[in-house]
Design an enzyme around this catalytic site. Structure first.
Site, mmCIF file in Angstrom:
data_model
loop_
_atom_site.group_PDB
_atom_site.id
_atom_site.type_symbol
_atom_site.label_atom_id
_atom_site.label_comp_id
_atom_site.label_asym_id
_atom_site.label_seq_id
_atom_site.Cartn_x
_atom_site.Cartn_y
_atom_site.Cartn_z
ATOM 1 N N PRO A 1 -3.335 3.982 1.472
ATOM 2 C CA PRO A 1 -3.591 5.217 0.713
ATOM 3 C C PRO A 1 -3.676 4.911 -0.782
ATOM 4 O O PRO A 1 -2.678 4.616 -1.426
ATOM 5 C CB PRO A 1 -2.378 6.093 1.046
ATOM 6 C CG PRO A 1 -1.318 5.136 1.446
ATOM 7 C CD PRO A 1 -1.988 3.962 2.067
ATOM 8 N N ASP B 1 -1.340 1.002 -3.837
ATOM 9 C CA ASP B 1 -1.045 1.418 -2.464
ATOM 10 C C ASP B 1 0.179 2.330 -2.502
ATOM 11 O O ASP B 1 1.288 1.883 -2.803
ATOM 12 C CB ASP B 1 -0.782 0.180 -1.608
ATOM 13 C CG ASP B 1 -0.591 0.499 -0.132
ATOM 14 O OD1 ASP B 1 -0.320 1.667 0.201
ATOM 15 O OD2 ASP B 1 -0.714 -0.441 0.687
ATOM 16 N N HIS B 2 -0.028 3.606 -2.181
ATOM 17 C CA HIS B 2 1.059 4.585 -2.314
ATOM 18 C C HIS B 2 2.144 4.387 -1.249
ATOM 19 O O HIS B 2 3.222 4.992 -1.342
ATOM 20 C CB HIS B 2 0.508 6.008 -2.235
ATOM 21 C CG HIS B 2 1.217 6.980 -3.120
ATOM 22 N ND1 HIS B 2 2.536 6.832 -3.474
ATOM 23 C CD2 HIS B 2 0.802 8.111 -3.733
ATOM 24 C CE1 HIS B 2 2.901 7.831 -4.262
ATOM 25 N NE2 HIS B 2 1.867 8.624 -4.449
ATOM 26 N N ARG B 3 1.899 3.555 -0.241
ATOM 27 C CA ARG B 3 2.966 3.232 0.708
ATOM 28 C C ARG B 3 4.019 2.353 0.032
ATOM 29 O O ARG B 3 5.208 2.407 0.374
ATOM 30 C CB ARG B 3 2.397 2.483 1.922
ATOM 31 C CG ARG B 3 1.415 3.267 2.757
ATOM 32 C CD ARG B 3 0.825 2.387 3.844
ATOM 33 N NE ARG B 3 0.129 1.218 3.280
ATOM 34 C CZ ARG B 3 -0.409 0.244 4.022
ATOM 35 N NH1 ARG B 3 -0.332 0.294 5.341
ATOM 36 N NH2 ARG B 3 -1.027 -0.769 3.423
#
Length: 466
Positions: free
Chosen positions: A260, A436-438
Site C-alpha cells: 500500500p 510502504d504503509h504496512r
C-alpha cells in the site's frame, strides 16, 4: 588411448531465480577449440547483459540456439566434444559441479568438494558469472583427441542450429571475431538490421559507437530509437515484451498491488546545498570527483535514515516478519538503453562523501554501458530516483519490490521564496517520498522527509543528526 564424448552446456540460472535469457551473440563457432572458462556467449537476462564462460575444455560440436532466441533456464545451448581422459580437461569436474546428464553449472559451488572426492587439487577461477568449473592441473594442456576414439553420440546430430545454407567462412569469422562495441550499440545495430562488420568504428581503439551505427544507417534519431523498425507504410510499431522491460513491468505491478503506497511531498529551499556543492567543487580534496545535487542528496538520505530506520526495512510475507536492515544498499534508478534499472551501492552508509561520489559515477557509467551485473541489481534496501534531470518537479514513484521507501528528487529551480519575512529569489527543489504503509506509519514517513529536507535546506543540520 584418449576417448572423446559429447557434453551439453545447459543455460544456467544467472541469479535471482531468473527463468530465461536471450542469446545476444556467440563468441565461438562450430569446430572452435575452447579452453575452460573462456567466454563463449553473451546473453541478456531480465536484469543485465552477462558473458557466459565455458564449463568445459574441448571443441564446439553444436550451437543449439541462434542469437536473438529467448531460452529457458535448463535447456541446452551448446554441445562440446571433450576429452574423456577426464577431469584434466575440465569435463569431469564440470560434471561434478553441474550435476546430472550432460548438464554443467556456471556457479560451480559443489566443484571443490567433488574435486576433493577424487583426490585432486581444485581451484575455482572467477569469471563474469560468479565462479566457473574447477580448474585442475594435470601437467599438460587440454587438446582434441587423436587416433583411436570412442564417440558417444548425442541425441541429435552435432550440426549447427542455424538453419539454411552452410555458413560461409566469412560468417564464421564474424562470429568468433566480432567488432568491438558495447551491448547497447550491438542491440541498436540488430534492431536496424545492420551488420557491425560493415562499420568502421571511430571510438577509442576502433570501438563502434552509437553515432557510427546511426551514420551508417542514415536513419533519423527518432527512427533509430524504435526497438523494431515499422513496416513500410505501416501505422503501428510492435515491440516484443522481453528483457528489462518485461522484468520491470512485472516488478512494478507486483509492487503496486502488494504494498500500500503512500506518497508525501516537500518543497525545500536548497540554496545552501547548492552553495556547498560549489565550494566542494573548488576544494582541492575533491579534485577529480564528480559532484552533483544527487551526490549531496544521497548522503542526506543516508544521514536521515539514522534517525528513521523503519524506512530501511522489508516486509517478509513468507515468514510473517519485518526485516530491519542494519546496513544501507542504496538503489539509484537509472534510465539505460535497455530500459529502467535500479542498481544499488552496497553498504553506502559506511562511505564518505568522496567514496559515495566515486560509487555513484561507477554505477551510472556501468548502467549506461549495459554492463550492470545481476548482483548489483539485487539486495537494495531503499532507492532514489532523480527525475529532476528530466526537468520534472515531483512525482509518485513506485517502490522497488522488497523495499520500504523511495525518494524522488525534483529539478532545482530558481523561484520566489520568503526569507526573513522578505521575498527573495532562491533555489528550490521538490522531494517526493513513497513508502510502504504496512511498514512505515505516516508519522515516521513525515519525520524522515522533514529530516531530509532540513539537511538539504541547511547542511550544517547534519551535525545534529550524527
Amino acid at each position: 588411448m584418449n576417448l572423446t564424448m559429447i557434453k551439453e552446456f545447459k543455460l544456467p540460472d544467472l541469479g535471482e531465480g531468473l527463468t530465461e535469457s536471450e542469446i545476444l551473440s556467440w563468441k565461438v563457432a562450430v569446430g572452435d577449440t575452447v579452453t575452460l572458462n573462456q567466454v563463449i556467449a553473451e546473453v541478456e537476462t531480465a536484469k543485465a547483459v552477462v558473458e557466459l564462460p565455458s564449463p568445459f575444455a574441448g571443441v564446439v560440436a553444436q550451437l543449439h540456439e541462434q542469437p536473438g532466441t529467448v531460452v529457458e533456464v535448463g535447456k541446452p545451448i551448446v554441445s562440446f566434444e571433450v576429452d574423456d581422459a577426464g577431469s584434466s580437461s575440465g569435463g569431469g569436474a564440470a560434471d561434478a559441479a553441474g550435476g546430472s546428464a550432460g548438464g554443467a553449472s556456471v556457479k560451480g559451488a559443489p566443484a571443490t568438494a567433488a574435486a576433493e572426492a577424487v583426490g585432486s587439487p581444485a581451484k575455482r577461477e572467477p569469471n563474469l558469472v560468479g565462479y566457473g568449473a574447477v580448474v585442475e592441473h594435470s601437467g599438460r594442456p587440454a587438446r582434441r583427441a587423436r587416433g583411436q576414439v570412442q564417440e558417444i553420440k548425442p541425441q541429435s546430430p552435432a550440426t549447427p542450429a542455424i538453419s539454411g545454407p552452410a555458413a560461409s567462412p566469412q560468417a564464421e569469422a564474424a562470429v568468433s571475431e566480432r567488432p568491438r562495441s558495447t551491448p547497447p550499440v550491438r542491440k541498436l545495430a540488430r534492431d536496424l538490421g545492420i551488420e557491425l562488420e560493415r562499420i568502421s568504428g571511430t571510438g577509442p581503439g576502433g570501438l563502434i559507437t552509437r553515432d557510427d551505427v546511426l551514420d551508417f544507417s542514415g536513419a533519423s534519431s527518432a527512427a533509430a530509437q524504435a526497438q523494431v523498425p515499422p513496416a513500410e507504410g505501416g501505422r503501428e510499431t510492435r515491440t516484443p515484451i522481453k528483457g528489462v522491460r518485461k522484468f520491470t513491468a512485472a516488478a512494478m505491478v507486483q509492487s503496486a498491488f502488494t504494498a500500500p503506497h503512500v506518497t508525501e511531498f516537500l518543497t525545500v529551499d536548497v540554496t545552501a546545498t547548492m552553495e556547498l556543492l560549489a565550494k566542494l567543487k573548488g576544494n582541492r580534496s575533491f579534485e577529480g570527483f564528480k559532484l552533483t545535487p544527487l551526490t549531496i542528496a544521497a548522503k542526506a538520505v543516508l544521514v536521515a535514515l539514522r534517525n528513521n530506520p523503519t524506512l530501511n526495512s522489508r516486509w517478509d510475507e513468507a515468514s510473517h516478519e519485518i526485516v530491519q536492515f542494519n546496513y544501507v544498499n542504496l538503489g539509484i534508478a537509472a534510465a539505460t538503453p535497455r530500459g529502467l534499472t535500479v542498481p544499488n551501492i552496497k553498504d553506502a552508509d559506511r562511505m564518505s562523501l568522496r567514496e559515495l561520489s566515486t560509487a555513484l559515477t561507477e554505477l551510472t557509467d556501468t548502467a549506461r554501458a549495459g554492463k550492470t551485473s545481476p548482483g548489483d541489481l539485487s539486495g537494495g534496501t531503499i532507492s532514489i530516483t532523480n527525475i529532476g534531470v528530466f526537468g520534472i518537479d515531483a512525482g509518485t514513484p513506485i517502490l522497488n519490490p522488497g523495499e520500504a521507501a523511495i525518494v524522488a528528487l525534483g529539478a532545482v529551480r530558481k523561484a520566489p521564496w520568503v526569507v526573513n519575512d522578505e521575498l527573495a529569489v532562491r533555489q528550490v527543489m521538490s522531494l517526493s517520498l513513497s513508502f510502504d504503509h504496512r511498514l512505515v506509519d505516516g508519522e515516521q514517513g513525515s519525520r524522515f522527509l522533514a529530516d531530509l529536507g532540513a539537511i538539504l535546506a541547511d547542511p550544517a543540520m547534519v551535525m545534529t543528526m550524527i
